[in-house]
Enzyme design. Structure first.
Site, short mmCIF file in Angstrom:
data_model
loop_
_atom_site.label_atom_id
_atom_site.label_comp_id
_atom_site.label_asym_id
_atom_site.label_seq_id
_atom_site.Cartn_x
_atom_site.Cartn_y
_atom_site.Cartn_z
N ARG A 92 0.57 -1.28 0.25
CA ARG A 92 0.57 0.39 -0.24
C ARG A 92 0.72 1.26 -0.29
O ARG A 92 0.51 2.25 0.76
CB ARG A 92 -0.83 -0.28 1.01
CG ARG A 92 -0.65 -0.05 2.86
CD ARG A 92 -0.81 -0.07 3.38
NE ARG A 92 -0.65 -0.44 4.72
CZ ARG A 92 -0.99 -0.27 6.06
NH1 ARG A 92 -2.09 1.08 6.19
NH2 ARG A 92 -1.03 -0.16 7.14
N GLY A 125 -5.05 -1.28 0.04
CA GLY A 125 -4.15 -0.68 -0.76
C GLY A 125 -3.95 1.00 0.25
O GLY A 125 -3.11 1.74 -0.35
N ASP A 251 10.87 -7.35 7.95
CA ASP A 251 10.06 -6.03 7.10
C ASP A 251 10.71 -5.23 7.24
O ASP A 251 10.38 -3.78 6.80
CB ASP A 251 9.20 -6.42 6.21
CG ASP A 251 7.86 -6.84 7.00
OD1 ASP A 251 8.41 -7.71 8.09
OD2 ASP A 251 6.80 -6.43 7.22
P1 AMP Z 1 3.04 -3.52 7.97
O1 AMP Z 1 2.52 -4.84 9.24
O2 AMP Z 1 1.90 -2.78 7.84
O3 AMP Z 1 4.26 -3.75 8.61
O4 AMP Z 1 3.04 -4.36 6.73
C1 AMP Z 1 3.35 -5.86 6.27
C2 AMP Z 1 2.74 -5.78 5.51
O5 AMP Z 1 1.59 -5.94 5.19
C3 AMP Z 1 3.32 -5.17 4.16
O6 AMP Z 1 4.11 -5.96 2.76
C4 AMP Z 1 1.82 -3.75 3.70
O7 AMP Z 1 2.60 -3.60 2.21
C5 AMP Z 1 1.40 -4.63 3.96
N1 AMP Z 1 0.12 -3.96 3.81
C6 AMP Z 1 -0.31 -3.62 5.32
N2 AMP Z 1 -1.94 -3.03 4.79
C7 AMP Z 1 -1.91 -2.93 3.76
C8 AMP Z 1 -3.41 -3.18 2.99
N3 AMP Z 1 -4.23 -2.19 3.41
N4 AMP Z 1 -3.09 -3.31 1.92
C9 AMP Z 1 -2.34 -4.04 1.10
N5 AMP Z 1 -0.78 -4.02 1.92
C10 AMP Z 1 -1.09 -4.25 2.68
MG MG Z 2 5.96 -2.80 7.30
#
Ligand code: AMP
Ligand code: MG
Length: 494
Positions: A92, A125, A251
């Site tokens: 996203r 996203g 990540d």
């Molecule tokens: P995060 O926990 O924010 O570090 O996200 C972990 C993974 O999930 C990353 O690859 C983000 O891009 C993906 N992600 C989190 N929220 C969304 C969303 N609403 N739509 C698409 N991908 C997401």
């Molecule tokens: Mg992240």
């Protein structure tokens, strides 16, 4: 800067196509700028008035791709709560491009919440206004506290609802980072056995973040050493202000050593090393006191990806990685003890200082004492022993443990060179009075999301911009939460 353009120079987009996906952000119906970080704009050499113009806002919302921007979603993998996921990527977020700031440092300009990408998996996203403002508040607070971090340039609401537990207003954050390269970026290529990409990525990182490594006969070893050192120091700095990241997946672990991805992060009020806020961290993997060992674990995963680069011979490469990784502890302990000394007003070094600090922390745990205020008020007590009572009053239980401790501290201070006033000033420069307390953050986010009232958000951001400087009228921001406003759980940004 014509027509809200930016002086882009996109080094990551010059890497091979398998490092990212090229795509533009998805436009939104009714973008509205709710926050622009004017100081950061100027630092980046951008004109705030142009960014706030309709064309500028269109860019910040993802409705317009500015000249020179080469929008991409980055590929990466990662260990999430210990489980390896070979493909995550920007699901996203879109990197608009890179600019060189007024200090000559390259900065990524990224939109977060800007629509689906090939890495979105099941997600929409998008981002909700609450989590966008939380990231804005906390990342800028970390910056003001002197802790390496990504920053927030702008927040825009989209005029489009998104669905989470219920309907929420959508928003886009513009994030600025020295890069968005993570341990997970290296893992993405390591998992595919793509040694050529690993080398290109490592060389890119060296040129961008660790140019001194290039001069070495063993550049990739130096790269590993530097990342270990920066992450060790970073996590020590988190602990020194009571910060809990909440999702220390590989990540979310940067190669630059900046704090990134403010999801269910939070600052502790009462000190307790087992504190966990994140609702998704049910095992307490990322509890406050576990953060150093998790950072070490993440760096071990980074080291594994570097094996093909460290030496031609696999055993030799492994031996190098195993020499470098243990240096984490020295960097971490050194940064932590050094920071604790500053917090306690100690400017000479004595062997027993670590134990002195630890004993205070133990008394704080037992007494459920407010972490931030104990250290802040100790600064006052350093100048005037009659202020001891105001520290003692923070211990909800067993305040006599504090009495015993403060007598030892005074004995130790007697062997320090400064006078009381000098020590107080130095301690106040090390111990913030304003931190982003959860209850204050929640109030600000609720006002914005429920009533489009951004005043509490603005006030909080202003208080946190000078965290060490006590100012009249901001008393409420220094206070721990009343019982009924205490926050026990924070929810992920997704
Ligand atoms: P995060 O926990 O924010 O570090 O996200 C972990 C993974 O999930 C990353 O690859 C983000 O891009 C993906 N992600 C989190 N929220 C969304 C969303 N609403 N739509 C698409 N991908 C997401
Ligand atoms: Mg992240």
């Amino acid at each position: 800067m014509a027509s809200a353009g930016l002086p882009f120079d996109n080094s990551y987009a010059r890497l091979p196509e398998r490092f990212y996906a090229r795509l533009a952000p998805t436009p939104v119906t009714a973008p509205r700028l709710v926050k622009l970080n004017e100081a950061l704009c100027r630092h980046l050499g951008l004109d705030p008035a142009e960014l706030a113009s309709p064309e500028g806002v269109a860019m910040l919302a993802g409705n317009r791709v500015a000249p020179g921007s080469e929008p991409i979603a980055l590929a990466y993998a990662g260990h999430q709560f210990g489980n390896f996921v070979p493909q995550l990527g920007d699901g996203r977020a879109i990197l608009l491009g890179e600019v060189v700031d007024s200090d000559g440092r390259r900065r990524d300009i990224q939109l977060k919440g800007s629509g689906r990408t090939p890495f979105s998996r099941g997600g929409d996203g998008r981002a909700a206004v609450g989590p966008v403002l939380r990231e804005y508040i906390v990342s800028e607070a970390m910056f003001a506290l002197g802790i390496p971090t990504t920053r927030s340039l702008a927040a825009v609401t989209t005029g489009e609802p998104i669905w989470r537990d219920g309907e929420l207003p959508g928003a886009v954050l513009t994030r600025v980072a020295s890069s968005h390269i993570r341990v997970g970026t290296f893992q993405f290529f390591a998992a595919r056995g793509d040694a050529e990409a690993l080398r290109l990525l490592a060389d890119h990182v060296i040129a961008r973040h660790y140019p001194e490594a290039k001069e070495s006969a063993e550049p990739y070893r130096v790269l590993f050493e530097r990342v270990v050192e920066r992450q060790a120091r970073l996590v020590a700095q988190w602990l020194l202000v009571g910060f809990i990241h909440g999702v220390m997946n590989t990540d979310n672990c940067t190669i630059s050593g900046e704090t990134i991805d403010y999801g269910p992060c939070a600052f502790m009020d009462a000190y307790n090393p087992e504190t966990v806020f994140s609702s998704i961290d049910q095992q307490g993997r990322y509890a406050y006191a576990h953060q150093p060992s998790i950072a070490h674990w993440n760096l071990a995963r980074f080291g594994e990806t570097l094996i093909p680069l460290l030496a031609e011979d696999g055993d030799k490469a492994l031996a190098i990685a195993n020499e470098v990784l243990p240096t984490f502890r020295g960097h971490y302990v050194g940064a932590l003890i050094g920071g604790l000394r500053r917090k306690l007003g100690l400017f000479t070094e004595e062997e027993a200082d670590g134990a002195l600090a630890q004993d205070l922390l133990n008394a704080m745990t037992d007494g459920r004492a407010d972490f931030t205020l104990v250290f802040r008020r100790l600064g006052d007590a350093a100048a005037d022993p009659s202020a001891d009572a105001s520290v003692r009053g923070l211990f909800q239980e067993k305040p006599e443990a504090f009495d015993a401790w403060v007598a030892r501290w005074r004995e130790r201070l007697a062997r320090e060179p400064q006078d009381g006033a000098g020590r107080r000033a130095a301690m106040h420069a090390a111990n913030p009075i304003y931190i982003p307390r959860n209850h204050r953050v929640e109030l600000a986010l609720a006002a914005a999301a429920e009533r489009e009232d951004y005043a509490p958000f603005e006030e909080l951001v202003a208080a946190l911009a000078k965290p060490f400087e006590e100012r009249p009228g901001l008393e409420a921001y220094a206070e721990p939460p009343p019982e009924d406003q205490r926050v026990y759980r924070t929810f992920c940004g997704t």
